[in-house]
Scaffold this active site. Sequence first.
Site, PDB file in Angstrom:
ATOM      1  N   TRP A 105      -6.577 -20.364 -53.188  1.00 40.14           N
ATOM      2  CA  TRP A 105      -6.331 -19.518 -52.019  1.00 40.14           C
ATOM      3  C   TRP A 105      -7.519 -18.618 -51.785  1.00 40.14           C
ATOM      4  CZ3 TRP A 105      -1.405 -16.026 -53.287  1.00 40.14           C
ATOM      5  CH2 TRP A 105      -1.539 -15.476 -54.577  1.00 40.14           C
ATOM      6  N   ASN A 106      -7.612 -18.111 -50.540  1.00 42.90           N
ATOM      7  CA  ASN A 106      -8.774 -17.322 -50.121  1.00 42.90           C
ATOM      8  C   ASN A 106      -8.339 -15.997 -49.517  1.00 42.90           C
ATOM      9  OD1 ASN A 106     -10.831 -19.508 -50.439  1.00 42.90           O
ATOM     10  ND2 ASN A 106      -9.608 -20.471 -48.840  1.00 42.90           N
TER      11      ASN A 106
ATOM     12  N   HIS B 156     -10.426 -10.925 -32.399  1.00 37.55           N
ATOM     13  CA  HIS B 156     -10.829 -11.760 -31.258  1.00 37.55           C
ATOM     14  C   HIS B 156     -11.910 -12.748 -31.687  1.00 37.55           C
ATOM     15  CE1 HIS B 156      -8.587  -9.262 -28.240  1.00 37.55           C
ATOM     16  NE2 HIS B 156      -8.562  -8.502 -29.323  1.00 37.55           N
TER      17      HIS B 156
ATOM     18  N   HIS C 131      -8.388 -17.528 -29.645  1.00 40.03           N
ATOM     19  CA  HIS C 131      -7.593 -16.319 -29.907  1.00 40.03           C
ATOM     20  C   HIS C 131      -6.850 -15.865 -28.670  1.00 40.03           C
ATOM     21  CE1 HIS C 131     -11.199 -14.241 -28.261  1.00 40.03           C
ATOM     22  NE2 HIS C 131     -10.322 -13.324 -27.898  1.00 40.03           N
TER      23      HIS C 131
ATOM     24  N   ASP D  83      -5.414 -12.596 -26.353  1.00 37.72           N
ATOM     25  CA  ASP D  83      -5.618 -11.202 -25.930  1.00 37.72           C
ATOM     26  C   ASP D  83      -4.264 -10.611 -25.540  1.00 37.72           C
ATOM     27  OD1 ASP D  83      -8.406 -11.618 -26.066  1.00 37.72           O
ATOM     28  OD2 ASP D  83      -8.641 -11.784 -23.891  1.00 37.72           O
TER      29      ASP D  83
ATOM     30  N   HIS E  12      -5.151  -4.771 -25.580  1.00 37.52           N
ATOM     31  CA  HIS E  12      -6.588  -4.973 -25.817  1.00 37.52           C
ATOM     32  C   HIS E  12      -7.440  -4.196 -24.813  1.00 37.52           C
ATOM     33  CE1 HIS E  12     -10.379  -6.765 -26.735  1.00 37.52           C
ATOM     34  NE2 HIS E  12     -10.410  -7.592 -25.728  1.00 37.52           N
TER      35      HIS E  12
ATOM     36  N   HIS F  15      -9.902  -9.344 -17.965  1.00 37.76           N
ATOM     37  CA  HIS F  15      -9.302  -8.413 -18.913  1.00 37.76           C
ATOM     38  C   HIS F  15      -8.616  -7.258 -18.170  1.00 37.76           C
ATOM     39  CE1 HIS F  15     -11.959 -10.448 -21.817  1.00 37.76           C
ATOM     40  NE2 HIS F  15     -11.155  -9.983 -22.740  1.00 37.76           N
TER      41      HIS F  15
END
Length: 259
Positions: A63-64, A71, A75, A77, A81, A209
């Site tokens: 695992w990491n 973002h 992804h 928004d 945001h 946006h």
Amino acid sequence: MSSSLLSQLADALGNGSVEVVDLTQPLSPETPVIELPPIFAPSPGLSMQVISQYNDAGPAWYWNTITLGEHTGTHFDAPIHWITGAQLANNTTDTIPARRFVGPACVIDISDRVAENEDTLLTVEDIQSWEAEHGLIPAGAWLLLRTDWSKRQGRDAFLNAGEDGPHSPGFHPGAVRLLAERDVLGVGVETVGTDAGQAATFDPPFPAHNIMQGSGRFGLASLTNLDRLPPTGAIVIAAPLKLVNGSGSPVRVLALVSR
Ligand code: 23J
Ligand code: MN
């Protein structure tokens, strides 16, 4: 012979008459992140550190730890945001009703124009001529802008930064206003962000946006495989992490498409 809608869907998924198309880019430390002018704080891309890999740190498990800006890569928004959506109800990744992560997709293709002009914008006229052919964009639809930008290989070609900032396609302010009027769930694009590369110079700046997030709507960035979707008829599922107070998150975006 099953008859309920979901039984029919299960059968169709089983026999391939409904296909699951992955609209998500691979997420790696090489995934390009939007570049803002240096006076603004940069968003880090992905980094990964191994916690254990079948070794002394964890003999039977791998695992990491991951670190990344919200973002990064493909992804979502959320309305919070942008400052225009900061005061809206249910504006964060954890409070948006799950119902709003699923909707029909309307795909508008401007890829032929992008090939001639990297800065081309979707206009009100483009939407009207698409609607003359395919019908009005229904309330609750995802509006996906096909530009074929996801076919660009490598960070430099994808970000396409010039002396005067980035050059990439996007939305004319009037087009975003019309999409808000149509009551879309949000807009999805193949570029690094929902706004055009030159959108800092628009009125208002960053209209996708400003207007989408400002009206409680969403964005999807860095999508791919939009060329595998019909103009209408696909169902898109884009559910961000349920990150408390999140402004967005990496997302696995899936489309159900009839074959
Ligand atoms: C911050 C500032 C400007 C932009 C963005 C983020 C994005 O595109 C994003 O990923 O939301 S344009
Ligand atoms: Mn974003």
